[in-house]
Write an enzyme that holds these catalytic residues in place. Structure first.
Site, PDB file in Angstrom:
ATOM      1  N   SER A 207       0.836  -1.197   0.000  1.00 36.81           N
ATOM      2  CA  SER A 207       0.000   0.000   0.000  1.00 36.81           C
ATOM      3  C   SER A 207       0.876   1.254   0.000  1.00 36.81           C
ATOM      4  O   SER A 207       1.693   1.434  -0.899  1.00 36.81           O
ATOM      5  CB  SER A 207      -0.963  -0.038   1.186  1.00 36.81           C
ATOM      6  N   ASP A 371      -9.986  -3.956  -4.912  1.00 38.32           N
ATOM      7  CA  ASP A 371      -9.082  -2.938  -4.387  1.00 38.32           C
ATOM      8  C   ASP A 371      -9.146  -1.713  -5.301  1.00 38.32           C
ATOM      9  O   ASP A 371      -8.952  -1.829  -6.511  1.00 38.32           O
ATOM     10  CB  ASP A 371      -7.650  -3.497  -4.343  1.00 38.32           C
ATOM     11  N   HIS A 401      -7.662  -5.370  -0.787  1.00 42.08           N
ATOM     12  CA  HIS A 401      -6.597  -4.545  -0.236  1.00 42.08           C
ATOM     13  C   HIS A 401      -6.364  -4.876   1.241  1.00 42.08           C
ATOM     14  O   HIS A 401      -7.302  -5.064   2.000  1.00 42.08           O
ATOM     15  CB  HIS A 401      -6.951  -3.061  -0.370  1.00 42.08           C
TER      16      HIS A 401
END
Length: 431
Positions: A207, A371, A401
């Site tokens: 991320s 995501d 995610h």
């Protein structure tokens, strides 16, 4: 003669009423919180069952409460605290059999946590530098402790996890500089302190940590820093905020809105906090930002060039023909455009915007179907391939995610860890 104390009668009826009332309350609460997961979300029935429990729990713990604050910074602090607590319930199944030495050190002012096979019984003479995610504002080394310890144990390889400073307290480029300070120390002393070959170092991040890992790799290539990184692993990386109407963002709006998953508004808030914008005062800009109204006209051509593979992605990865809204009308906001102008095409902030990607190290890009960041990861992988960078792109059709935080609870997440370990070991052993 003493009399025995008289026993109080057990009111069976009261107990039954209490049990029935509690049961009805729990059933009603479960019914109100239940949201059917999309088709294809997670792989096995076990995974799906787990997420039917976890996702509502996340909504109750941080998603709903965070929306109640009038100040965006308080939303960040609540979410930060809630996730820090919840993360302690994850990874409990990881058993490294006492084979990993763990210690904190301070490298050039940046705290790092070192995971080292006991007695330095490593299978490689390389190392992995891990940078945690959390939108630049959340997360910490401890939250990823079980994941990193598991990989260090299964790979029998030295891992370094970096505790960079978070926004809004520390803004761009503070996190980058923290990571580089620690990495510079490692390159200077790693061989002496740990006996590693510093030409066999892989950088890894998820991320926002994937953003920082990407930026560090790009900057090292740009300044021709030696030794070069052996590889980089980018796990559902956050790479840009110039287009928040990609098909993966639009799918979220049409199908995942209201779930405790990374959402467009949170990406906008966290990225703008990272840019140093006071979102307590500027929260009214968010509707314009999520429509791309923050992108000045003179930047459109450059953004379109860097996002050139977007059309290919959107025609081939269409969520099984699920109905997805067309791009909606842009709400232009000149204040947002002025504030974001220094950042949107700055590759240190939005690494997808770097024009020259040649000479970057071999790269693994992990993307997940559910995501909002899916498309930018896929686009970056395409651009790396086109630039001649050896690239392995793995897309998890059932993934979401932050799923690696559930690496010991979910099949799909555990499988992705195994894929990452295998690729990373291959890179280190052949560097």
């Amino acid at each position: 003669m003493m009399l025995k104390a008289e026993k109080k009668p057990i009111h069976v009826r009261s107990i039954v009423i209490s049990i029935v009332t509690l049961s009805l309350f729990l059933l009603l609460t479960g019914y109100c919180l239940h949201k059917p997961l999309p088709d294809g979300f997670t792989v096995t029935q076990w995974d799906r069952t787990v997420m039917h429990v976890v996702e509502p729990a996340l909504r109750v713990a941080y998603y709903y409460p965070s929306r109640m604050f009038s100040k965006a910074s308080n939303m960040v602090y609540w979410t930060r605290g809630a996730l820090n607590i919840l993360s302690k319930t994850l990874g409990l199944l990881v058993d490294t059999q006492g084979q990993i030495d763990i210690e904190w050190q301070n490298w050039n002012g940046t705290p790092v946590k070192i995971y080292r096979p006991i007695n330095n019984q490593t299978s490689t003479d390389g190392a992995v530098i891990f940078i945690h995610g959390g939108g630049f504002a959340l997360g910490n080394v401890e939250m990823y402790d079980s994941l990193v310890e598991r990989m260090a144990f299964e790979m029998k390889t030295l891992f370094i996890s970096i505790e960079y400073r978070l926004s809004p307290e520390t803004v761009f480029p503070g996190g980058i500089l923290d990571c580089e300070a620690a990495i510079d120390h490692f390159y200077q002393f790693g061989e002496i302190q740990f006996g590693v070959n510093t030409s066999k170092v892989v950088i890894m991040g998820d991320s926002a940590g994937g953003n920082l890992a990407t930026v560090v790799a790009q900057r090292r290539v740009a300044r021709k820093a030696l030794p070069a990184l052996a590889g980089q692993v980018l796990i559902y990386p956050l790479l840009q905020m110039a287009d928040m109407q990609t098909v993966s963002y639009r799918y979220f709006h049409t199908r995942l809105n209201g779930y405790a998953l990374v959402d467009p508004e949170s990406v906008a808030y966290y990225y703008m906090f990272y840019a140093g914008i006071d979102m307590d005062e500027k929260a009214y800009l968010i509707p314009s930002v999520v429509s791309n109204g923050h992108v000045a006209k003179h930047l459109h051509k450059e953004v379109e060039e860097m996002m050139s593979y977007r059309t290919v992605i959107e025609t081939t990865r269409n969520y099984n023909n699920h109905s997805i809204s067309e791009r909606w009308q842009i709400e232009k906001n000149y204040e947002a455009q002025d504030l974001m102008k220094p950042f949107l095409t700055n590759p240190d902030f939005s690494p997808l915007m770097r024009k020259d990607l040649s000479n970057l190290p071999p790269t693994m890009v992990i993307t997940c179907e559910f995501d909002v960041l899916r498309d930018e990861g896929l686009i970056y992988a395409k651009r790396l391939e086109a630039s001649g960078v050896p690239t392995t792109s793995i897309h998890y059709e059932n993934g979401f995610h932050a799923m690696l935080n559930f690496h010991s609870e979910l099949h799909e997440a555990s499988k992705s860890v195994e894929d990452i370990e295998q690729w990373t070991l291959n890179i280190i052993n052949n560097a």
